[in-house]
Design an enzyme around this catalytic site. Structure first.
Site, PDB file in Angstrom:
ATOM      1  N   LYS A   1      -3.384   2.541  -2.195  1.00  0.00           N
ATOM      2  CA  LYS A   1      -4.714   2.690  -1.604  1.00  0.00           C
ATOM      3  C   LYS A   1      -4.657   3.857  -0.646  1.00  0.00           C
ATOM      4  O   LYS A   1      -4.203   3.742   0.485  1.00  0.00           O
ATOM      5  CB  LYS A   1      -5.152   1.425  -0.855  1.00  0.00           C
TER       6      LYS A   1
ATOM      7  N   MET B   1      -9.113   9.279   8.801  1.00  0.00           N
ATOM      8  CA  MET B   1      -9.621   9.758   7.504  1.00  0.00           C
ATOM      9  C   MET B   1     -10.737  10.790   7.679  1.00  0.00           C
ATOM     10  O   MET B   1     -11.759  10.741   6.996  1.00  0.00           O
ATOM     11  CB  MET B   1     -10.114   8.568   6.663  1.00  0.00           C
TER      12      MET B   1
ATOM     13  N   ASP C   1       0.825  -1.204   0.000  1.00  0.00           N
ATOM     14  CA  ASP C   1       0.000   0.000   0.000  1.00  0.00           C
ATOM     15  C   ASP C   1       0.861   1.256   0.000  1.00  0.00           C
ATOM     16  O   ASP C   1       2.042   1.227   0.370  1.00  0.00           O
ATOM     17  CB  ASP C   1      -0.911   0.028   1.232  1.00  0.00           C
TER      18      ASP C   1
END
Length: 268
Positions: free
Chosen positions: A65, A182, A43
């Site tokens: 990602k 996030m 990732d």
């Protein structure tokens, strides 16, 4: 099929957490898995230095990602893992943080098991824990927090996402620390919801690039969070920690500033 596939059978897959960024925070078990892999699917948030532990003969495929950026489709990653294992590869799916903390590890395990493939999981230190530790503060404290909630600020398409108002009321009543992953892109909505259940004076810490040399952080309050993030130009990947435990970071920062000022005065 790769020429050495017969010698490598049976293939298998391991989901490995690469930790929050600092390569020295890898577990010994993670290092061993990385070293034994014939194929690593990596990732974006994995530190390149982690790959120093890989075998020189291993294939390394970057399958980015990252929220808000162009990403490799998840269906392609799932198919790649299944095909490689069926060909006898030792696949290591290398993820930032911990595979089972908002890393889609659960989804990948389900797809692999549906294909008849057993999966091993090696945990990594999640950034929500490492970010606060880097500020010298805990996520729990007997006087300030009885528990921790890890929550994502990024809802799945078609999902209404987190009920921030309800979560705020619960956090206040149960004395919980909120660790938001996030959440920068949805900060306005998050703050509006949280302030319906938590005081605007609630301490907040924002940590960007936790544990890395270029880590940046800000200590503020819930009422000033949006303005602070905009002023400091903090961006993803960042962890947002909401709760009274942040007072520990605030005290630590104050003491650190006092120490630096004292040292400067002595030097003068």
């Amino acid at each position: 099929m790769r020429p050495d596939a017969t010698a490598l059978r049976p293939g298998h897959c391991t989901l490995v957490g690469a930790g929050p960024g600092d390569p020295e925070l890898l577990t010994i078990k993670a290092v061993k898995a990385i070293a034994s892999a014939t194929l690593l699917l990596v990732d974006d948030l994995v530190n390149d230095a982690v790959l120093d532990h890989a075998s020189p003969t291993a294939r390394i495929v970057h399958v980015g990602k990252r929220g808000g950026c162009q990403s490799t489709p998840q269906a392609f990653i799932d198919k790649l893992m299944i095909t490689a294992v069926q060909e006898g590869e030792h696949v290591v799916r290398l993820k930032g943080g911990d595979p089972f903390i908002f890393g889609r590890g659960g989804e990948e395990v389900e797809h692999l098991r549906a294909a008849g493939i057993d999966v091993a999981v090696i945990n990594g230190i999640t950034s929500g824990l490492a970010g606060m530790s880097s500020l010298g503060a805990p996520l729990t404290h007997r006087e300030h927090a009885h528990g921790v909630v890890f929550v994502t600020g990024h809802a799945k398409p078609g999902d209404s996402g987190t009920d921030w108002v309800q979560l705020a009321h619960t956090a206040k009543q149960a004395k919980l620390t909120l660790v938001i992953y996030m959440g920068v892109s949805s900060l306005d909505a998050i703050c509006q919801g949280l302030m319906q259940g938590l005081p605007a004076s609630t301490p907040v810490a924002v940590v960007q690039h936790a544990t890395l040399p270029h880590q940046r952080q800000a200590l503020t309050t819930l009422g000033q969070l949006v303005v602070t993030v905009q002023h400091q130009q903090l961006q993803s990947p960042s962890i947002i920690v909401v709760g009274d435990v942040v007072q520990g970071a605030r005290a630590w920062a104050t003491q650190n500033t006092v120490s630096q000022n004292t040292a400067s005065q002595k030097a003068a």
